[in-house]
Design a protein around this motif. Structure first.
Motif, short mmCIF file in Angstrom:
data_model
loop_
_atom_site.label_atom_id
_atom_site.label_comp_id
_atom_site.label_asym_id
_atom_site.label_seq_id
_atom_site.Cartn_x
_atom_site.Cartn_y
_atom_site.Cartn_z
N LEU A 235 57.18 51.82 72.72
CA LEU A 235 57.50 52.67 73.86
C LEU A 235 57.00 54.09 73.65
CD1 LEU A 235 59.15 53.24 76.54
CD2 LEU A 235 60.95 54.02 74.99
N LEU A 236 57.26 54.65 72.45
CA LEU A 236 56.87 56.03 72.17
C LEU A 236 55.35 56.18 72.20
CD1 LEU A 236 59.36 56.81 69.26
CD2 LEU A 236 59.59 57.38 71.69
N LEU A 237 54.63 55.22 71.60
CA LEU A 237 53.17 55.28 71.59
C LEU A 237 52.59 55.08 72.98
CD1 LEU A 237 52.50 53.24 68.33
CD2 LEU A 237 52.15 55.69 68.65
N TRP A 238 53.21 54.16 73.73
CA TRP A 238 52.73 53.90 75.10
C TRP A 238 52.86 55.15 75.95
CZ3 TRP A 238 50.06 49.98 77.18
CH2 TRP A 238 49.94 49.93 78.57
N ASN A 239 54.01 55.80 75.87
CA ASN A 239 54.23 57.01 76.67
C ASN A 239 53.26 58.13 76.29
OD1 ASN A 239 56.27 55.91 78.19
ND2 ASN A 239 57.91 56.64 76.87
N LYS A 240 52.93 58.23 75.00
CA LYS A 240 51.96 59.25 74.56
C LYS A 240 50.58 58.95 75.16
CE LYS A 240 53.88 60.94 70.20
NZ LYS A 240 53.61 61.14 68.76
N GLY A 241 50.20 57.67 75.14
CA GLY A 241 48.91 57.30 75.71
C GLY A 241 48.85 57.55 77.21
N VAL A 242 49.95 57.24 77.91
CA VAL A 242 50.01 57.46 79.36
C VAL A 242 49.89 58.94 79.69
CG1 VAL A 242 51.53 57.33 81.37
CG2 VAL A 242 51.29 55.35 79.87
N MET A 243 50.51 59.78 78.88
CA MET A 243 50.45 61.22 79.11
C MET A 243 49.02 61.75 79.03
SD MET A 243 53.83 62.62 77.08
CE MET A 243 53.33 64.33 77.32
N ILE A 244 48.17 61.10 78.23
CA ILE A 244 46.80 61.58 78.04
C ILE A 244 45.85 61.06 79.11
CG2 ILE A 244 44.81 61.58 76.47
CD1 ILE A 244 46.80 61.40 74.14
N ILE A 245 45.90 59.74 79.40
CA ILE A 245 44.91 59.17 80.33
C ILE A 245 45.51 58.70 81.65
CG2 ILE A 245 43.42 58.46 78.41
CD1 ILE A 245 44.30 55.57 78.95
N GLY A 246 46.84 58.80 81.80
CA GLY A 246 47.47 58.43 83.06
C GLY A 246 47.88 56.97 83.11
N PRO A 247 48.85 56.64 83.98
CA PRO A 247 49.39 55.28 84.03
C PRO A 247 48.42 54.23 84.53
CG PRO A 247 50.30 56.64 85.79
CD PRO A 247 49.55 57.56 84.89
N ALA A 248 47.53 54.59 85.46
CA ALA A 248 46.62 53.60 86.04
C ALA A 248 45.67 53.04 84.97
CB ALA A 248 45.82 54.22 87.17
N ARG A 249 45.04 53.93 84.21
CA ARG A 249 44.13 53.47 83.16
C ARG A 249 44.89 52.82 82.02
NH1 ARG A 249 40.44 58.30 81.32
NH2 ARG A 249 39.52 56.65 80.05
#
Length: 300
Positions: A235-249
């Motif tokens: 969850l923590l890693l996923w949220n960090k990734g989403v913050m950088i490239i956005g939820p769609a990508r």
């Protein structure tokens, strides 16, 4: 590709690998622990870690006032209790590979649930993707034998996993509404904390009266991995990734989960990947990728 994008891709791939590991180790543990026992230990470990994280973030005090009890209970019952129960019960009757493949339907199921409950618009690509993905699902459920569709003869483990997809869609909508009021950390932590009080009595009953646990070093390591990796770190890693490239990508990386499940299960559980599973995987993942594609801008 800049450093931040590379960092995001790394976060998202590790999160997907951890979720794939949950299916792999869940399949491994079915010979040693019952489903409620696995969930109980997982929730206890996750609860302790999330309590620590909430304390560090200064969000522990007044957490019960951030969401209504109805919202928190729906999140706990759907995303944590029912979803995980269906997955672990399903793993007792079907292969880890099938679990990973059927779970590929999750992004499309969530899109349709959001359209129904949140009134989000669905484009033509979503309907095409749904049609193609359902064909892929049919190949997997029928094991490439379409006669089983007429006989309504399906593996009950596959049906459990299919049910878990609909439950996950409900959870995703409930969690999205809740995250409009508070942080993803609080939403997830509340769900796990409440779920612990629900599954722990069931786990104790299962251990004492239904399925006696078989404990060894490998079992302990697998349970600790499930409690820490798929429950918290992903969850923590996923949220960090989403913050950088956005939820769609970022959502496209959910398609990596079945691939990791196939690799782990084929090499470590000696499960065989059949041609009908490959066909189903191509159709489902292809449909998901098509559903998430960005429409090409028309030229002026």
């Amino acid at each position: 590709m800049n450093k931040e994008t590379i960092k995001a891709l790394t976060y998202l791939n590790i999160a997907s690998l951890l979720w794939g590991g949950n299916v792999f180790f869940g399949s491994y543990l079915k010979d040693y622990l019952g489903p409620w026992s696995i969930m109980s230990v997982r929730m206890v470990i996750g609860s302790l870690i999330f309590l620590f994280l909430l304390h560090q973030a200064g969000q522990l005090k007044g957490i019960s006032r951030l969401l209504s009890w109805k919202e928190a209970l729906l999140i706990a019952l759907s995303g944590t209790v029912a979803y995980q129960a269906f997955v672990y019960f399903g793993l007792r009757h079907t292969t880890a590979i099938n679990v990973g493949l059927i779970n590929s339907l999750a992004p499309i199921a969530v899109a349709f649930a959001a359209a129904f409950y949140l009134k989000e618009n669905l484009g033509r690509q979503h309907w095409v993707a749904a049609f193609v993905s359902v064909i892929g699902l049919v190949f997997i459920l029928s094991q490439g034998n379409l006669e089983s569709l007429y006989e309504l003869s399906f593996n009950k483990g596959d049906l459990f996993i299919l049910g878990s997809i609909f439950i996950w869609a409900v959870y995703s909508v409930a969690a999205k509404l809740a995250m409009g009021k508070t942080s993803p950390l609080v939403v997830t932590a509340l769900g796990i904390l409440l779920a612990t009080f629900i599954v722990l009595p069931l786990g104790l009953y299962e251990v004492n009266y239904l399925i006696k646990p078989v404990i060894n070093t490998n079992v302990i390591m697998a349970v600790v991995f499930i409690g820490v990796g798929p429950t918290v770190l992903s969850l923590l890693l996923w949220n960090k990734g989403v913050m950088i490239i956005g939820p769609a990508r970022a959502s496209l990386f959910l398609n990596m989960v079945p691939i990791y499940v196939i690799v782990l299960s084929s090499y470590l559980l000696d499960e065989t990947l059949y041609s009908y599973q490959i066909i189903g995987m191509v159709l489902i993942i292809g449909g998901s990728l098509y559903a998430n594609r960005q429409p090409t801008a028309e030229k002026a």
